[in-house]
Design an enzyme around this catalytic site. Structure first.
Site, short mmCIF file in Angstrom:
data_model
loop_
_atom_site.label_atom_id
_atom_site.label_comp_id
_atom_site.label_asym_id
_atom_site.label_seq_id
_atom_site.Cartn_x
_atom_site.Cartn_y
_atom_site.Cartn_z
N GLU A 19 -16.32 0.70 -18.59
CA GLU A 19 -17.13 1.44 -19.56
C GLU A 19 -18.03 2.49 -18.88
O GLU A 19 -19.01 2.94 -19.48
CB GLU A 19 -17.97 0.47 -20.38
CG GLU A 19 -17.15 -0.53 -21.17
CD GLU A 19 -18.01 -1.56 -21.87
OE1 GLU A 19 -18.67 -1.20 -22.85
OE2 GLU A 19 -18.03 -2.73 -21.44
N SER B 72 -16.65 -2.35 -25.61
CA SER B 72 -16.24 -1.02 -26.08
C SER B 72 -14.78 -1.00 -26.53
O SER B 72 -14.08 -0.01 -26.35
CB SER B 72 -16.46 0.04 -24.98
OG SER B 72 -17.83 0.21 -24.75
N TYR C 39 -16.53 6.39 -29.84
CA TYR C 39 -17.37 7.26 -29.02
C TYR C 39 -17.11 8.75 -29.16
O TYR C 39 -17.98 9.56 -28.86
CB TYR C 39 -17.23 6.86 -27.55
CG TYR C 39 -17.76 5.48 -27.28
CD1 TYR C 39 -19.12 5.21 -27.38
CD2 TYR C 39 -16.91 4.45 -26.95
CE1 TYR C 39 -19.62 3.94 -27.15
CE2 TYR C 39 -17.39 3.17 -26.71
CZ TYR C 39 -18.74 2.93 -26.81
OH TYR C 39 -19.23 1.66 -26.58
N ARG D 242 -27.42 -5.93 -29.77
CA ARG D 242 -26.78 -5.57 -31.05
C ARG D 242 -25.75 -6.64 -31.39
O ARG D 242 -24.90 -6.98 -30.55
CB ARG D 242 -26.11 -4.21 -30.94
CG ARG D 242 -25.83 -3.55 -32.30
CD ARG D 242 -24.90 -2.37 -32.18
NE ARG D 242 -23.53 -2.81 -31.96
CZ ARG D 242 -22.75 -2.39 -30.96
NH1 ARG D 242 -23.22 -1.53 -30.06
NH2 ARG D 242 -21.52 -2.83 -30.82
N ASP E 136 -22.64 -8.04 -33.72
CA ASP E 136 -21.53 -7.53 -34.54
C ASP E 136 -20.96 -8.63 -35.44
O ASP E 136 -20.76 -9.77 -35.00
CB ASP E 136 -20.42 -7.00 -33.63
CG ASP E 136 -20.86 -5.79 -32.82
OD1 ASP E 136 -21.87 -5.15 -33.19
OD2 ASP E 136 -20.19 -5.47 -31.81
N GLU F 136 -19.48 -10.84 -31.75
CA GLU F 136 -20.00 -10.78 -30.39
C GLU F 136 -21.39 -10.19 -30.41
O GLU F 136 -21.87 -9.70 -31.44
CB GLU F 136 -19.09 -9.94 -29.48
CG GLU F 136 -18.96 -8.49 -29.90
CD GLU F 136 -18.04 -7.70 -28.96
OE1 GLU F 136 -18.46 -7.48 -27.80
OE2 GLU F 136 -16.95 -7.32 -29.38
N ASN G 155 -23.91 -7.56 -28.02
CA ASN G 155 -23.97 -6.59 -26.93
C ASN G 155 -25.40 -6.55 -26.40
O ASN G 155 -26.33 -6.20 -27.12
CB ASN G 155 -23.57 -5.20 -27.44
CG ASN G 155 -22.16 -5.17 -27.97
OD1 ASN G 155 -21.22 -4.96 -27.23
ND2 ASN G 155 -22.01 -5.42 -29.28
N GLY H 221 -24.78 0.73 -26.54
CA GLY H 221 -24.66 2.16 -26.30
C GLY H 221 -25.87 2.93 -26.80
O GLY H 221 -26.50 2.56 -27.79
#
Length: 327
Positions: free
Chosen positions: A23, A154, A224, A263, A265, A279, A281, A285
């Site tokens: 990433e 990602s 992205y 974050r 999800d 998951e 994070n 990002g």
């Protein structure tokens, strides 16, 4: 608070981005944004790429604290956090244990299940698994199902399997990235994500975002670089259900011992509206397409203010033993 005060409060700040993971490209974008934002507020912030410079150079820079804008291995997985603990340099985001666990989707799911939190049914395959094991997974979880490299992010090392013929190539794709492959029951429905800021009892969820990707394919490109993915912030949910999702997000955050920011999800199953955790994070990002800044804006927090808030929470997990004194 003006720039001079921030310079005094934070001292010399390193923004760590780039790194050595798959990433790296995204991290370069995230870190560039964070660096510019901090500098615009008067913070004495400097770039540092662990993919090009070793820890001895990090020590030589004499940073008072660092903002971790690295994604994936060697930055989000507890290894760098452990080094920073040894060096005594406060850092943003979750600590060693939480970062390490959250980077492993399998261990994350096991902990969530132990806490009674909802996550899709799953099994774990060795990367050398044969055709019999692959057929057994299909019988257990049904089709479609998801295959994931547990230590990537990602949407790297992930494959949706809709037919028996897709199972082996999908498995081989994921096995390139990891020693095991996570096979997960596919949840059809709406995709949600929830940023969380703070720690423990003070952890708070930001507004919920719904992600609507082309044909439901929230790929690396769509995440992205594409412009077709739609983000609804706040997500079109009623107030009570929004609060339920936010509560689960905070519980998921705290279950792993996270601090600072992360974050979470979700998938919202279409046939009964039940939420399932996918998951978490721990170094999300911070690019122009990123979701934490989007949610923060909805709550009245600018990108620059978000960066300052995250940086202010930089800390160390460990403290020197009371009985130990340097020579």
């Amino acid at each position: 608070m003006n720039g001079q005060h921030l310079k005094q409060e934070f001292g010399k700040v390193g923004v760590l981005f780039g790194g050595r993971s798959a990433e790296r490209e995204v991290s370069l974008m995230s870190g560039s944004g964070v660096l510019a934002a901090l500098q615009s507020q008067g913070v004495d912030a400097h770039p540092f790429d662990p993919g090009q410079h070793d820890l001895a150079e990090l020590v030589a820079q004499k940073f008072d604290r660092v903002f971790i804008a690295l994604h994936g291995r060697y930055g989000e997985d507890g290894t760098l956090q452990g080094a920073l603990e040894q060096l005594g340099i406060p850092y943003t985001g979750p600590g060693v244990m939480a970062s390490s666990i959250a980077m492993d989707k399998v261990m994350t799911k096991r902990i969530w299940l132990s806490c009674g939190l909802p996550t899709p049914k799953f099994t774990v395959l060795d990367s050398q698994a044969g055709s019999d094991a692959l057929r057994a997974v299909q019988d257990e979880l049904g089709l479609p199902l998801m295959l994931k490299a547990p230590h990537e992010g990602s949407t790297i090392g992930i494959s949706k399997v809709t037919t028996q013929e897709e199972m082996e190539p999908g498995f081989m794709l994921c096995a390139k990235y990891d020693s095991v492959v996570l096979a997960e029951q596919f949840v059809s429905g709406r995709e949600l994500t929830v940023p969380v800021l703070g720690e423990g009892r003070d952890a708070r969820a930001l507004p919920v975002i719904e992600i609507r990707a082309p044909q439901g394919n929230y790929s690396y490109q769509n995440k992205y670089f594409g412009e077709e993915t739609k983000y609804l912030c706040p997500a079109p949910l009623d107030q009570a259900f929004t609060q339920r999702i936010q509560k689960i997000a905070v519980q998921a955050f705290n279950a792993l011992g996270c601090r600072g920011w992360s974050r979470v999800d979700f998938m919202l199953r279409s046939d009964d509206n039940e939420p399932f955790l996918l998951e978490i994070n721990t170094s999300p990002g911070m690019t122009g397409h990123s979701l934490v800044p989007m949610s923060a804006r909805e709550s009245g927090l600018s990108y620059e203010e978000l960066c300052i808030r995250i940086l202010r929470a930089a800390a160390l997990d460990l403290r020197p033993s009371p009985k130990w004194k340097p020579a």
